[in-house]
Design an enzyme around this catalytic site. Structure first.
Site, short mmCIF file in Angstrom:
data_model
loop_
_atom_site.label_atom_id
_atom_site.label_comp_id
_atom_site.label_asym_id
_atom_site.label_seq_id
_atom_site.Cartn_x
_atom_site.Cartn_y
_atom_site.Cartn_z
N ASP A 67 -45.81 -74.48 35.39
CA ASP A 67 -47.09 -74.16 34.78
C ASP A 67 -46.96 -73.28 33.54
OD1 ASP A 67 -46.18 -71.99 36.24
OD2 ASP A 67 -47.76 -72.08 37.72
N ASP A 136 -52.91 -66.22 47.95
CA ASP A 136 -53.95 -67.11 48.46
C ASP A 136 -53.39 -68.50 48.81
OD1 ASP A 136 -53.40 -68.12 45.96
OD2 ASP A 136 -55.41 -67.83 45.15
N GLU A 143 -54.83 -73.54 42.84
CA GLU A 143 -55.55 -72.52 43.60
C GLU A 143 -56.25 -73.18 44.79
OE1 GLU A 143 -55.02 -69.53 43.04
OE2 GLU A 143 -55.48 -68.83 41.01
C1 GLP Z 1 -47.78 -67.27 39.72
C2 GLP Z 1 -47.08 -68.59 39.54
C3 GLP Z 1 -46.61 -69.14 40.85
C4 GLP Z 1 -45.87 -68.07 41.63
C5 GLP Z 1 -46.80 -66.92 41.92
C6 GLP Z 1 -46.18 -65.82 42.78
O1 GLP Z 1 -49.11 -67.39 40.10
N1 GLP Z 1 -47.89 -69.57 38.90
O2 GLP Z 1 -45.76 -70.24 40.58
O3 GLP Z 1 -45.40 -68.61 42.82
O4 GLP Z 1 -47.15 -66.41 40.67
O5 GLP Z 1 -45.63 -64.83 41.99
P1 GLP Z 1 -44.80 -63.60 42.52
O6 GLP Z 1 -43.47 -64.11 42.85
O7 GLP Z 1 -44.79 -62.66 41.36
O8 GLP Z 1 -45.53 -63.05 43.69
#
Ligand code: GLP
Length: 270
Positions: A67, A136, A143
């Site tokens: 993304d 979430d 989402e």
């Molecule tokens: C973002 C990314 C996800 C990732 C998530 C968790 O939202 N788009 O791909 O899994 O963060 O991030 P973290 O590892 O910082 O908790």
């Protein structure tokens, strides 16, 4: 799903990076699906260390990131392009032509999404998809309430996700993300989670119903998923003991021995 619970984040980084390195050493033109976020940093550090020791090379590896935020310059430190360059790409011998991240400032958003899907197909699909998870239950930026069969498209991010990723600062509201349907087409998937704040999402992903309320739960439909987590992220799992038992004994299947026989009847032979 195979659930692997390890005693520390460091062990998780090692386990996941070793699997990625093994996949590349087996197939040097592996198509990797990559993720961003705090969880991935330790994994990328391990991979860089292995590259520096010449245990792995990236000259033929192709990558697709999950993304990217929209409306942010690619070299803005808040972008995923910046994250990937700083935390992985500039430290390894990956060919710039083999790096794919959705554009943060596309001329035409819909076309950008279609082109991204098309390119994944052209490269033969994702061999190994690395995933983190949001509190979430989001994967990529799918989402809750996203269709479990969605393809690459624009998503409006939840306030929780924006707070988690940016704190109180100014931030983009939209992102291009590959869909859950796109993710499910990867040949193999590794989902990684660390910390108690991910425990609820992990319990719903592994033991909850398959539901758009927790997009990661769609992974239950994929035949080759490993969920690699630390103790804290495993706290709300009900079948923890079974997962540990499987992890402990799984290798024995390669070395099957006849257990002490109890004499039974002679069956007819053909
Ligand atoms: C973002 C990314 C996800 C990732 C998530 C968790 O939202 N788009 O791909 O899994 O963060 O991030 P973290 O590892 O910082 O908790």
């Amino acid at each position: 799903m195979e659930v692997i619970i390890l005693s520390s984040p460091e062990k998780v980084y090692k386990e996941v990076s070793q699997r990625i390195i093994a996949a590349i050493n087996k197939k040097p033109d592996t198509v990797l699906g990559l993720a961003t976020g705090q969880t991935m940093l330790g994994i990328y550090q391990e991979i860089i260390a292995a590259y520096n020791k010449e245990d792995v090379g990236f000259s033929s590896v192709v990558t697709f990131n999950l993304d990217e935020y929209l409306g942010i310059a690619p070299n803005d430190p808040r972008s995923f392009r910046y994250y990937m360059e700083e935390n992985l790409f500039k430290h390894i011998n990956i060919n710039i032509k083999n790096i794919n991240i959705p554009s943060s400032i596309p001329e035409n958003v819909e076309e950008e999404c279609e082109k991204y899907e098309e390119k994944i197909k052209q490269k033969g699909g994702i061999d190994l998809q690395l995933l983190g998870i949001g509190r979430d239950g989001h994967i990529g930026f799918n989402e809750p309430s996203s269709s479990l069969l969605a393809r690459t498209r624009v998503k409006t991010l939840t306030e929780e996700t924006l707070r988690d990723n940016f704190g109180e600062g100014q931030c983009p509201r939209f992102a291009i993300t590959v869909g859950t349907g796109t993710i499910l087409e990867a040949k193999e998937i590794i989902l990684v989670a660390l910390g108690e704040h991910k425990a609820r999402a992990i319990a719903q992903t592994v033991e909850g119903p398959v539901s758009a309320s927790c997009p990661a739960s769609a992974l239950q439909l994929h035949p080759k998923v490993k969920v690699i987590i630390d103790e804290s992220a495993s706290k709300l799992l009900k079948r923890k003991d079974y997962y540990a038992w499987v992890w402990e004994h799984k290798k024995e299947v390669n070395d099957l021995k006849l257990i002490t026989p109890i004499p039974g009847p002679e069956y007819r032979k053909e």
